[in-house]
Write a protein that holds these residues in place. Sequence first.
Motif, PDB file in Angstrom:
ATOM      1  N   LEU A 192     -14.237 -32.638  75.972  1.00 42.68           N
ATOM      2  CA  LEU A 192     -14.635 -31.356  75.401  1.00 42.68           C
ATOM      3  C   LEU A 192     -13.552 -30.299  75.577  1.00 42.68           C
ATOM      4  CD1 LEU A 192     -18.338 -31.160  76.638  1.00 42.68           C
ATOM      5  CD2 LEU A 192     -17.453 -32.194  74.543  1.00 42.68           C
ATOM      6  N   SER A 193     -12.505 -30.621  76.331  1.00 43.92           N
ATOM      7  CA  SER A 193     -11.467 -29.634  76.638  1.00 43.92           C
ATOM      8  C   SER A 193     -10.830 -29.002  75.398  1.00 43.92           C
ATOM      9  CB  SER A 193     -10.383 -30.266  77.519  1.00 43.92           C
ATOM     10  OG  SER A 193      -9.340 -29.354  77.762  1.00 43.92           O
ATOM     11  N   PRO A 194     -10.472 -29.769  74.352  1.00 43.20           N
ATOM     12  CA  PRO A 194      -9.880 -29.111  73.182  1.00 43.20           C
ATOM     13  C   PRO A 194     -10.795 -28.043  72.575  1.00 43.20           C
ATOM     14  CG  PRO A 194      -9.463 -31.459  73.087  1.00 43.20           C
ATOM     15  CD  PRO A 194     -10.430 -31.242  74.225  1.00 43.20           C
ATOM     16  N   PHE A 195     -12.103 -28.313  72.528  1.00 42.89           N
ATOM     17  CA  PHE A 195     -13.035 -27.305  72.006  1.00 42.89           C
ATOM     18  C   PHE A 195     -13.039 -26.080  72.912  1.00 42.89           C
ATOM     19  CE2 PHE A 195     -17.058 -25.129  71.737  1.00 42.89           C
ATOM     20  CZ  PHE A 195     -17.249 -25.001  70.374  1.00 42.89           C
ATOM     21  N   ILE A 196     -13.109 -26.312  74.207  1.00 44.21           N
ATOM     22  CA  ILE A 196     -13.115 -25.199  75.163  1.00 44.21           C
ATOM     23  C   ILE A 196     -11.837 -24.373  75.022  1.00 44.21           C
ATOM     24  CG2 ILE A 196     -13.093 -24.613  77.624  1.00 44.21           C
ATOM     25  CD1 ILE A 196     -14.810 -27.180  78.048  1.00 44.21           C
ATOM     26  N   HIS A 197     -10.698 -25.070  74.948  1.00 43.47           N
ATOM     27  CA  HIS A 197      -9.416 -24.379  74.821  1.00 43.47           C
ATOM     28  C   HIS A 197      -9.370 -23.535  73.553  1.00 43.47           C
ATOM     29  CE1 HIS A 197      -5.049 -23.802  74.324  1.00 43.47           C
ATOM     30  NE2 HIS A 197      -5.004 -23.910  75.640  1.00 43.47           N
ATOM     31  N   GLY A 198      -9.998 -24.020  72.501  1.00 41.26           N
ATOM     32  CA  GLY A 198     -10.011 -23.287  71.239  1.00 41.26           C
ATOM     33  C   GLY A 198     -10.903 -22.062  71.258  1.00 41.26           C
ATOM     34  N   HIS A 199     -11.663 -21.870  72.322  1.00 41.62           N
ATOM     35  CA  HIS A 199     -12.559 -20.717  72.427  1.00 41.62           C
ATOM     36  C   HIS A 199     -12.255 -19.860  73.648  1.00 41.62           C
ATOM     37  CE1 HIS A 199     -14.674 -23.169  69.479  1.00 41.62           C
ATOM     38  NE2 HIS A 199     -15.352 -22.096  69.140  1.00 41.62           N
ATOM     39  N   LEU A 200     -11.001 -19.891  74.098  1.00 45.88           N
ATOM     40  CA  LEU A 200     -10.612 -19.074  75.246  1.00 45.88           C
ATOM     41  C   LEU A 200     -10.627 -17.583  74.947  1.00 45.88           C
ATOM     42  CD1 LEU A 200      -7.671 -21.139  76.809  1.00 45.88           C
ATOM     43  CD2 LEU A 200      -9.950 -20.758  77.777  1.00 45.88           C
ATOM     44  N   ASP A 201     -10.695 -17.225  73.667  1.00 47.42           N
ATOM     45  CA  ASP A 201     -10.791 -15.807  73.337  1.00 47.42           C
ATOM     46  C   ASP A 201     -12.160 -15.240  73.690  1.00 47.42           C
ATOM     47  OD1 ASP A 201     -12.010 -17.366  71.395  1.00 47.42           O
ATOM     48  OD2 ASP A 201     -11.525 -16.001  69.754  1.00 47.42           O
ATOM     49  N   ASN A 202     -13.113 -16.133  73.979  1.00 49.10           N
ATOM     50  CA  ASN A 202     -14.416 -15.692  74.440  1.00 49.10           C
ATOM     51  C   ASN A 202     -14.341 -15.472  75.952  1.00 49.10           C
ATOM     52  OD1 ASN A 202     -17.160 -16.399  75.751  1.00 49.10           O
ATOM     53  ND2 ASN A 202     -17.709 -15.980  73.621  1.00 49.10           N
ATOM     54  N   PRO A 203     -14.637 -14.275  76.439  1.00 53.84           N
ATOM     55  CA  PRO A 203     -14.460 -13.985  77.874  1.00 53.84           C
ATOM     56  C   PRO A 203     -15.313 -14.861  78.784  1.00 53.84           C
ATOM     57  CG  PRO A 203     -15.621 -12.191  76.758  1.00 53.84           C
ATOM     58  CD  PRO A 203     -15.086 -13.084  75.694  1.00 53.84           C
ATOM     59  N   GLU A 204     -16.522 -15.242  78.333  1.00 53.29           N
ATOM     60  CA  GLU A 204     -17.362 -16.107  79.159  1.00 53.29           C
ATOM     61  C   GLU A 204     -16.750 -17.494  79.314  1.00 53.29           C
ATOM     62  OE1 GLU A 204     -18.602 -14.459  76.501  1.00 53.29           O
ATOM     63  OE2 GLU A 204     -20.097 -13.042  77.281  1.00 53.29           O
ATOM     64  N   VAL A 205     -16.145 -18.001  78.246  1.00 51.25           N
ATOM     65  CA  VAL A 205     -15.513 -19.314  78.292  1.00 51.25           C
ATOM     66  C   VAL A 205     -14.294 -19.280  79.213  1.00 51.25           C
ATOM     67  CG1 VAL A 205     -14.302 -21.083  76.947  1.00 51.25           C
ATOM     68  CG2 VAL A 205     -16.356 -19.994  76.014  1.00 51.25           C
ATOM     69  N   GLU A 206     -13.456 -18.260  79.050  1.00 45.47           N
ATOM     70  CA  GLU A 206     -12.270 -18.176  79.902  1.00 45.47           C
ATOM     71  C   GLU A 206     -12.666 -18.025  81.369  1.00 45.47           C
ATOM     72  OE1 GLU A 206      -7.859 -16.258  79.908  1.00 45.47           O
ATOM     73  OE2 GLU A 206      -9.506 -14.916  79.328  1.00 45.47           O
ATOM     74  N   ALA A 207     -13.734 -17.306  81.641  1.00 43.25           N
ATOM     75  CA  ALA A 207     -14.181 -17.123  83.023  1.00 43.25           C
ATOM     76  C   ALA A 207     -14.604 -18.454  83.646  1.00 43.25           C
ATOM     77  CB  ALA A 207     -15.338 -16.122  83.069  1.00 43.25           C
ATOM     78  N   ILE A 208     -15.180 -19.342  82.844  1.00 45.78           N
ATOM     79  CA  ILE A 208     -15.555 -20.661  83.349  1.00 45.78           C
ATOM     80  C   ILE A 208     -14.314 -21.454  83.740  1.00 45.78           C
ATOM     81  CG2 ILE A 208     -16.539 -22.902  82.670  1.00 45.78           C
ATOM     82  CD1 ILE A 208     -18.553 -21.287  80.950  1.00 45.78           C
ATOM     83  N   VAL A 209     -13.271 -21.381  82.914  1.00 46.96           N
ATOM     84  CA  VAL A 209     -12.021 -22.096  83.198  1.00 46.96           C
ATOM     85  C   VAL A 209     -11.394 -21.559  84.480  1.00 46.96           C
ATOM     86  CG1 VAL A 209      -9.710 -22.654  82.365  1.00 46.96           C
ATOM     87  CG2 VAL A 209     -11.635 -22.574  80.752  1.00 46.96           C
ATOM     88  N   VAL A 210     -11.274 -20.241  84.590  1.00 44.88           N
ATOM     89  CA  VAL A 210     -10.680 -19.634  85.785  1.00 44.88           C
ATOM     90  C   VAL A 210     -11.517 -19.963  87.016  1.00 44.88           C
ATOM     91  CG1 VAL A 210     -10.051 -17.468  86.915  1.00 44.88           C
ATOM     92  CG2 VAL A 210      -9.568 -17.782  84.470  1.00 44.88           C
ATOM     93  N   GLY A 211     -12.833 -19.891  86.885  1.00 45.30           N
ATOM     94  CA  GLY A 211     -13.707 -20.188  88.011  1.00 45.30           C
ATOM     95  C   GLY A 211     -13.605 -21.631  88.473  1.00 45.30           C
ATOM     96  N   ASN A 212     -13.443 -22.542  87.534  1.00 48.81           N
ATOM     97  CA  ASN A 212     -13.276 -23.959  87.870  1.00 48.81           C
ATOM     98  C   ASN A 212     -12.011 -24.165  88.700  1.00 48.81           C
ATOM     99  OD1 ASN A 212     -13.934 -26.760  87.718  1.00 48.81           O
ATOM    100  ND2 ASN A 212     -12.596 -27.015  85.949  1.00 48.81           N
TER     101      ASN A 212
END
Length: 286
Positions: free
Chosen positions: A206-226
């Motif tokens: 699912l990483s490519p989909f997640i990466h494609g939505h890093l402009d969403n602050p909630e999504v980026e926060a999940i990546v940073v938090g991980n």
Amino acid sequence: MDESIVIVADSGSTKTDWMAGMSRFSTQGINPVHQSDGDIAAILRAEMLPLLRQAMAQDGVRSDISAVMFYGSGVRADQEERMVRLLSEALADYRVGIIEAHSDLLGAARALCGDREGLACILGTGANSCLYDGRRIVKNTPPMGYILGDEGSGAVLGARFLNALYKGRIARSVLDDFEEQMKEGLSSVIDRVYRQPLANRWLASLSPFIHGHLDNPEVEAIVVGNFHDFIIRNVEPYGRRDLPLQAVGSIAFFYRDQLCEAARKAGYTVGKILRSPLSDKSIYSN
């Protein structure tokens, strides 16, 4: 015409990258903890050998292999001899010098640190870390796999993303995009994770989909938090904030900015980041 080549392999849960002389190719992942002798032998025989023959023909190599260095996920000390045997059996038609099998973590440490002390991490489908003294791993926090641990990994990233997605902590528009692009819904997600094999690979995919939505602050926060949880739970126990955090793996490579942000928050600097250990010749060391 060259007389011989060196073969180096870096194997994760999803795929194995091979370097044979000047040629590179990939097969599915090999993990002796989760796969039987027959499963591993089948991958080596059906996938690796045909690609090796093709590579050797292209490079004008005869039948000599001076060394095989296999670094793999799950190649613990008690699995090294077994992997050497399976590789030796697969390469029985060739004249082979030495064959060694070591953990992917040692391969990562050699690629990232060479002969220097350092913090070496793997951030791909799975995650791992160590304190390396320039020759050997001296400390390792057990990653414990994607169910009990593996913070920072692609598998855990996928799981955390899905949790947030279906519990309403991410904008509805991202959920709509996900179900349209991935052709998945809640019921099929549950089936993929709890009933189908290799759930960790699917979650990491699912990483490519997640990466494609890093402009969403909630999504980026999940990546940073991980990443932040990975550093705090796995790297912090080494007590070496004086050393830069260095990493190999697709998750570290493609989310470098988010990894740097998490490291900064935890009080670390970031050094070398490689997509694959084969990007650096240090992995040839033995």
